[in-house]
Design an enzyme around this catalytic site. Structure first.
Site, PDB file in Angstrom:
ATOM      1  N   TYR A  84       0.796  -1.232   0.000  1.00 50.61           N
ATOM      2  CA  TYR A  84       0.000   0.000   0.000  1.00 50.61           C
ATOM      3  C   TYR A  84       0.833   1.288   0.000  1.00 50.61           C
ATOM      4  O   TYR A  84       0.262   2.376  -0.093  1.00 50.61           O
ATOM      5  CB  TYR A  84      -0.948   0.001   1.205  1.00 50.61           C
ATOM      6  CG  TYR A  84      -1.936  -1.153   1.175  1.00 50.61           C
ATOM      7  CD1 TYR A  84      -2.928  -1.212   0.213  1.00 50.61           C
ATOM      8  CD2 TYR A  84      -1.855  -2.201   2.095  1.00 50.61           C
ATOM      9  CE1 TYR A  84      -3.829  -2.266   0.156  1.00 50.61           C
ATOM     10  CE2 TYR A  84      -2.752  -3.268   2.053  1.00 50.61           C
ATOM     11  CZ  TYR A  84      -3.735  -3.287   1.083  1.00 50.61           C
ATOM     12  OH  TYR A  84      -4.613  -4.338   1.030  1.00 50.61           O
ATOM     13  N   ASN A 118     -13.451   3.480  -1.404  1.00 48.52           N
ATOM     14  CA  ASN A 118     -12.543   2.352  -1.230  1.00 48.52           C
ATOM     15  C   ASN A 118     -13.117   1.531  -0.086  1.00 48.52           C
ATOM     16  O   ASN A 118     -12.890   1.828   1.088  1.00 48.52           O
ATOM     17  CB  ASN A 118     -11.120   2.813  -0.914  1.00 48.52           C
ATOM     18  CG  ASN A 118     -10.149   1.628  -0.851  1.00 48.52           C
ATOM     19  OD1 ASN A 118     -10.576   0.469  -0.807  1.00 48.52           O
ATOM     20  ND2 ASN A 118      -8.860   1.924  -0.857  1.00 48.52           N
ATOM     21  N   HIS A 143     -15.277  -7.063  -1.164  1.00 45.84           N
ATOM     22  CA  HIS A 143     -15.338  -8.457  -1.618  1.00 45.84           C
ATOM     23  C   HIS A 143     -16.423  -9.262  -0.912  1.00 45.84           C
ATOM     24  O   HIS A 143     -16.613 -10.438  -1.229  1.00 45.84           O
ATOM     25  CB  HIS A 143     -13.974  -9.125  -1.393  1.00 45.84           C
ATOM     26  CG  HIS A 143     -12.818  -8.271  -1.808  1.00 45.84           C
ATOM     27  ND1 HIS A 143     -12.643  -7.856  -3.114  1.00 45.84           N
ATOM     28  CD2 HIS A 143     -11.796  -7.707  -1.095  1.00 45.84           C
ATOM     29  CE1 HIS A 143     -11.552  -7.090  -3.180  1.00 45.84           C
ATOM     30  NE2 HIS A 143     -11.025  -6.984  -1.969  1.00 45.84           N
ATOM     31  N   ASP A 151     -26.127  -2.835  -2.171  1.00 51.49           N
ATOM     32  CA  ASP A 151     -27.528  -2.382  -2.133  1.00 51.49           C
ATOM     33  C   ASP A 151     -27.621  -0.901  -1.773  1.00 51.49           C
ATOM     34  O   ASP A 151     -28.454  -0.171  -2.316  1.00 51.49           O
ATOM     35  CB  ASP A 151     -28.327  -3.205  -1.121  1.00 51.49           C
ATOM     36  CG  ASP A 151     -28.660  -4.602  -1.617  1.00 51.49           C
ATOM     37  OD1 ASP A 151     -28.418  -4.880  -2.812  1.00 51.49           O
ATOM     38  OD2 ASP A 151     -29.146  -5.411  -0.814  1.00 51.49           O
ATOM     39  N   HIS A 206      -9.162   1.277  -5.525  1.00 55.25           N
ATOM     40  CA  HIS A 206      -8.279   0.417  -4.726  1.00 55.25           C
ATOM     41  C   HIS A 206      -6.846   0.850  -4.966  1.00 55.25           C
ATOM     42  O   HIS A 206      -6.450   1.075  -6.118  1.00 55.25           O
ATOM     43  CB  HIS A 206      -8.443  -1.062  -5.101  1.00 55.25           C
ATOM     44  CG  HIS A 206      -9.838  -1.539  -4.890  1.00 55.25           C
ATOM     45  ND1 HIS A 206     -10.352  -1.788  -3.651  1.00 55.25           N
ATOM     46  CD2 HIS A 206     -10.845  -1.747  -5.769  1.00 55.25           C
ATOM     47  CE1 HIS A 206     -11.620  -2.143  -3.765  1.00 55.25           C
ATOM     48  NE2 HIS A 206     -11.940  -2.121  -5.043  1.00 55.25           N
ATOM     49  N   SER A 227      -4.137  -0.998  -4.286  1.00 52.21           N
ATOM     50  CA  SER A 227      -3.418  -2.134  -4.881  1.00 52.21           C
ATOM     51  C   SER A 227      -4.201  -2.678  -6.070  1.00 52.21           C
ATOM     52  O   SER A 227      -5.398  -2.398  -6.223  1.00 52.21           O
ATOM     53  CB  SER A 227      -3.227  -3.239  -3.829  1.00 52.21           C
ATOM     54  OG  SER A 227      -4.487  -3.776  -3.440  1.00 52.21           O
ATOM     55  N   ARG A 247      -9.965 -11.627  -3.801  1.00 56.16           N
ATOM     56  CA  ARG A 247     -10.029 -10.172  -4.027  1.00 56.16           C
ATOM     57  C   ARG A 247     -10.469  -9.834  -5.457  1.00 56.16           C
ATOM     58  O   ARG A 247     -10.667  -8.669  -5.787  1.00 56.16           O
ATOM     59  CB  ARG A 247      -8.679  -9.521  -3.757  1.00 56.16           C
ATOM     60  CG  ARG A 247      -8.228  -9.621  -2.320  1.00 56.16           C
ATOM     61  CD  ARG A 247      -6.946  -8.827  -2.087  1.00 56.16           C
ATOM     62  NE  ARG A 247      -6.254  -9.325  -0.916  1.00 56.16           N
ATOM     63  CZ  ARG A 247      -6.507  -8.935   0.347  1.00 56.16           C
ATOM     64  NH1 ARG A 247      -7.414  -8.022   0.574  1.00 56.16           N
ATOM     65  NH2 ARG A 247      -5.839  -9.452   1.362  1.00 56.16           N
TER      66      ARG A 247
END
Ligand code: DQA
Length: 146
Positions: free
Chosen positions: A24, A75, A81, A88, A101, A103, A112
């Protein structure tokens, strides 16, 4: 007063800077907030930048955005995931959402590779590091202004 862009960050992103820097990077969430706010301002927008480790809190913020925000940069971190609730809420918000994201989730573990957020998002920016937030502001501002 124009509505802000909500920039919502999910679990463990408050640890950026020290969390797995090989994945990250070393920038903190405060660093990311500063550069995202600067770009938004230069484009005539404002941001409301938040982080929570709680799924319910993120859902509440997305739904609040329906009235209070002009769009969302999200994010969702690990909830990306797993969270049908987040998916919703995004649909219910009827707002343009850009999924970010830091990464490249497609280079990482198989679990992922699936996102509940992507099918209800305007677009996805992933794998480019923290600059992805700045690119998301540019994309959202272009979308909102067109
Ligand atoms: C992340 C990727 C997710 O898979 C992970 O759970 C995160 C961060 C990213 O920004 O790269 O917490 O969303």
């Amino acid at each position: 007063m124009a509505k802000p862009i909500y920039v919502l960050n999910g679990p463990t992103l408050n640890m950026l800077g020290t969390r797995e820097p090989e994945i990250y990077g070393t920038q903190t969430l405060a660093d990311i907030e500063a550069m995202t706010a600067e770009r938004a301002t230069s484009l005539g927008h404002s941001i409301d930048f938040r982080q929570s480790n709680s799924e319910g809190q993120l859902v509440d913020w997305v739904l609040e955005g329906r009235e209070q925000a002009c769009g969302i940069i999200l994010n969702g971190a690990a909830y990306t995931h797993t969270s049908v609730a987040l998916m919703d809420a995004i649909s219910a918000s009827e707002l343009p959402v850009v999924e970010v994201h830091i990464s490249n989730i497609f280079k990482r573990e198989e679990f992922r590779h699936h996102s509940f957020v992507s099918p209800v998002s305007l677009g996805v920016i992933c794998g480019l590091g923290p600059i992805g937030y700045v690119l998301a502001v540019e994309a959202l501002a272009t979308h909102l202004d067109s």
